[in-house]
Design a protein around this motif. Sequence first.
Motif: not given
Length: 245
Positions: A197-200, A191-195, A214-223, A232-233
């Motif tokens: 905003f963009k990310g780096n 289960k992931v949460i997509k906000p 805290v509801i999540g830990m930032m993990s991966f982004g696309l592309p 970002v997710f």
Amino acid sequence: MKKHLVSIILFYFFMPYSKAQIENSVFAVVKISYNIPGETPVIGGICGTGFLIKDSTVLIAHHVLNTNNFKPNPGYRFVQFWLLKRGTKMIIPLSVDYLESIPEIEAVVIKLPVTVKSNVLLSETNAKQNDSVKNYGHLLTMPITTAHWDTYSLIIDDYNLETSKSDASGHIVEIQNMSDNANDIKLTDIKVIKPSFKGNIGMSGGPLICNDKVIGMMSFGLPADQEIKEAVFAIAIDQIIAKLK
């Protein structure tokens, strides 16, 4: 009138305090690679973000730092890692012995060798679409301002994280189960949460916050192959809590 005035005063008193509590539990993860102790300049800088989940226990993203990638950049012989604390300054050198890798939830738990108090609240309740969220993260910069060599180790004397902050805010776009099979991330039906905003890249491992929890830990982004991520997710914190229990 008096009742309303008291309510307004309480709101403005506790809102900044709560924000400061969470931000003061966030760390920049710094990596330095080198060939010869004593050489200058050294190569590296911030490679991710982490945050306290309880006293003296830090959570970061697995692809940022784990027991397998605790090694220097290609072409270098030695490596050192640190956690640099936001808010109240604190410099914590890291050892691979402190790390516990949990790749199935894209997480690493760091047991710190020093006592660090956490005031972070983790939310096991379900966040909802359109809820407002915030993230504390960093850019891939060199935050060390002064340092010196002590025989075989680089000692950080001071640092500045103000110019490296990559904080973001927005709302939850969607919550879903996803799988990801990238080079450094292996997730299956998590289960992931997509906000919104963009990310780096340096934001990886930072906390996603809703209503001061805290509801999540930032993990991966696309592309995946771009430094700036259009989407970002975050791994939902209830998935992480369930695994840690």
